[in-house]
Design a protein around this motif. Structure first.
Motif, PDB file in Angstrom:
ATOM      1  N   ARG A  23       0.828  -1.189   0.000  1.00 41.88           N
ATOM      2  CA  ARG A  23       0.000   0.000   0.000  1.00 41.88           C
ATOM      3  C   ARG A  23       0.865   1.242   0.000  1.00 41.88           C
ATOM      4  NH1 ARG A  23      -4.777   1.407   4.087  1.00 41.88           N
ATOM      5  NH2 ARG A  23      -5.964   2.449   2.501  1.00 41.88           N
ATOM      6  N   HIS A  48      -2.787  -6.339   2.356  1.00 39.84           N
ATOM      7  CA  HIS A  48      -1.697  -5.443   1.960  1.00 39.84           C
ATOM      8  C   HIS A  48      -0.616  -5.339   3.036  1.00 39.84           C
ATOM      9  CE1 HIS A  48      -4.261  -2.844   4.442  1.00 39.84           C
ATOM     10  NE2 HIS A  48      -3.140  -2.170   4.708  1.00 39.84           N
ATOM     11  N   HIS A  78      -1.866  -7.501   6.369  1.00 41.12           N
ATOM     12  CA  HIS A  78      -3.204  -7.383   6.958  1.00 41.12           C
ATOM     13  C   HIS A  78      -4.200  -6.815   5.968  1.00 41.12           C
ATOM     14  CE1 HIS A  78      -1.216  -3.510   7.396  1.00 41.12           C
ATOM     15  NE2 HIS A  78      -2.420  -2.953   7.445  1.00 41.12           N
ATOM     16  N   TRP A  84       1.042   6.176   9.697  1.00 43.67           N
ATOM     17  CA  TRP A  84       2.110   5.308   9.179  1.00 43.67           C
ATOM     18  C   TRP A  84       3.431   5.999   9.542  1.00 43.67           C
ATOM     19  CZ3 TRP A  84       0.669   4.235   3.327  1.00 43.67           C
ATOM     20  CH2 TRP A  84      -0.401   3.348   3.274  1.00 43.67           C
TER      21      TRP A  84
HETATM   22 FE   LIG Z   1      -2.742  -1.042   6.468  1.00 40.81          FE
END
Ligand SMILES: [Fe+2]
Ligand SMILES: O=C(O)CCC(=O)C(=O)O
Length: 389
Positions: free
Chosen positions: A9, A262, A322, A338
């Motif tokens: 991702r 992803h 996940h 992130w």
């Molecule tokens: Fe994620």
């Protein structure tokens, strides 16, 4: 994802590391010859009579249309080459210009943010400055101030290795952030502003960093996520997290339904449910993998499902594969941060050994050790048997 492969991702705003699928595709297509074209020059004027190839299906960083357009500028000796060779040469050429491309990407992103910041009027200004006493539950702030593994362990549960969950946000903070996101989206609709979604896999959601929350989230990363990551995820740069991508994702019958399998473009991910009422939407985890093993099947002990609870956080390695199951009713909004470490990313380029955090690398290593011990034992037995007879 429908084919069961893991999607690395990516967000739209940060430099892209080579992703697993692109790397395997480019090798699989035989696109990468061994020598680099240091001498390659383009023609000054395009050969308008030449009918260029189509480059769809070759997964490389640049748009297939760009390759088709550029092909007319290749020297005539190159025009008869096969598609893969031409694509390779053009890619090398385009890469020479990538630093500029990167500069202009950063500049465009800044302009985009400036435009939002000079026009958008926030609803809850108190969200924009870190205020631990108002944002977090007291058990979390207490553990952070003690800053020991023991203190963190007392508030964390680890239902599956590497998936840590704990109570984090006060209901009032969740409400305010939900309001703010709704307010921002209303502003986007009313002004017909074209926003960038958080990443390549969501049609809904918003980047919190883009409308003023970047400084607050930086503080969240530095003072709250990093101290925990330093203890629980040191091998993926947990102690040196130095940048983040903060956003919300939204699911429901009139939003995204689910999220495919992803890995995140992060070293450590914080995922907190903000609410509201919903059913479904469980996170499913399938073990930690490096680029090379990202599509290797999971072991039974790696399979774990987690049900979101408003205010509760999950923290995991970005490479922990996940996805999110369908939110079957209601409306679910989660905040994601992130977190990245530039030191870890730089060091990874020079790493020769199998990473300690990839479960499959570790399994392979153990298997090699087992085989060599078995071979030594066999050899010893032969020698002992030979000496006895
Ligand atoms: Fe994620
Ligand atoms: O919907 C969720 O809770 C998962 C979101 C997620 O994994 C992501 O945005 O990277």
């Amino acid at each position: 994802m429908s084919n069961g492969a893991v999607d690395p991702r990516k967000d739209n705003h940060s430099p892209m590391a080579p992703d697993a699928s692109a790397a395997s595709n480019s090798h699989g297509n035989g696109v990468v010859p061994s020598s680099a074209p240091s001498h390659l020059r383009l023609r000054l004027n395009p050969n308008t009579e030449h009918n260029p190839d189509r480059y769809d299906g070759i997964e490389m960083e640049f748009n297939p249309l760009l390759y088709s357009s550029l092909e007319r500028y290749l020297p005539s000796t190159m025009l008869g080459a096969n598609r893969s060779t031409k694509a390779y040469y053009m890619r090398q050429l385009l890469l020479r210009y990538a630093p500029d491309g990167e500069r202009s990407r950063v500049k465009k992103n800044k302009e985009y943010k400036d435009k939002i910041m000079s026009n958008y009027q926030p609803m809850h200004r108190e969200l924009y400055h870190m205020n631990p006493a108002a944002f977090f539950v007291s058990s979390f702030t207490k553990a952070i101030s003690e800053n020991t593994e023991e203190a963190f362990r007392s508030i964390i549960s680890e239902p599956s290795p590497g998936v840590l969950t704990f109570e984090m946000l006060q209901p009032r903070f969740c409400e305010m952030l939900l309001d703010e996101v709704e307010h921002f989206e209303r502003w986007v609709r009313d002004t017909k502003f074209r926003i960038m979604r958080p990443n390549t896999m969501n049609a809904y959601g918003a980047v919190l960093d883009d409308f003023g929350l970047e400084t607050m989230l930086d503080k969240l990363m530095e003072d709250f996520i990093r101290p925990m990551s330093k203890i629980f995820f040191p091998e993926v740069g947990g102690a040196t997290l130095d940048s983040h991508h903060g956003f919300v994702v939204e699911y429901g019958t009139d939003r995204d339904a689910d999220l495919g399998f992803h890995v995140d473009d992060s070293e450590v991910t914080l995922n907190v449910c903000l609410g509201e009422q919903f059913s479904g939407g469980e996170l499913f985890f399938r073990g930690v993998r490096c680029d090379k093993h990202v599509n290797v099947e999971s072991k039974p002990e790696e399979i774990f499902d987690y049900s979101h609870v408003p205010g509760r956080a999950v923290i995991h390695r970005g490479r922990h594969r996940h996805g999110a199951r369908s939110t079957t009713s209601g409306h679910r909004v989660n905040m994601l941060v992130w977190c990245r470490s530039s030191v870890f990313r730089e060091m990874k380029k020079y790493e020769r050994h199998a990473p300690s955090w990839c479960a499959e690398c570790q399994r392979e290593k153990k298997e090699r050790q087992r085989l060599s011990i078995a071979a030594i034992n066999l050899e010893l037995q032969k020698r002992v048997g030979g000496a006895a007879s």
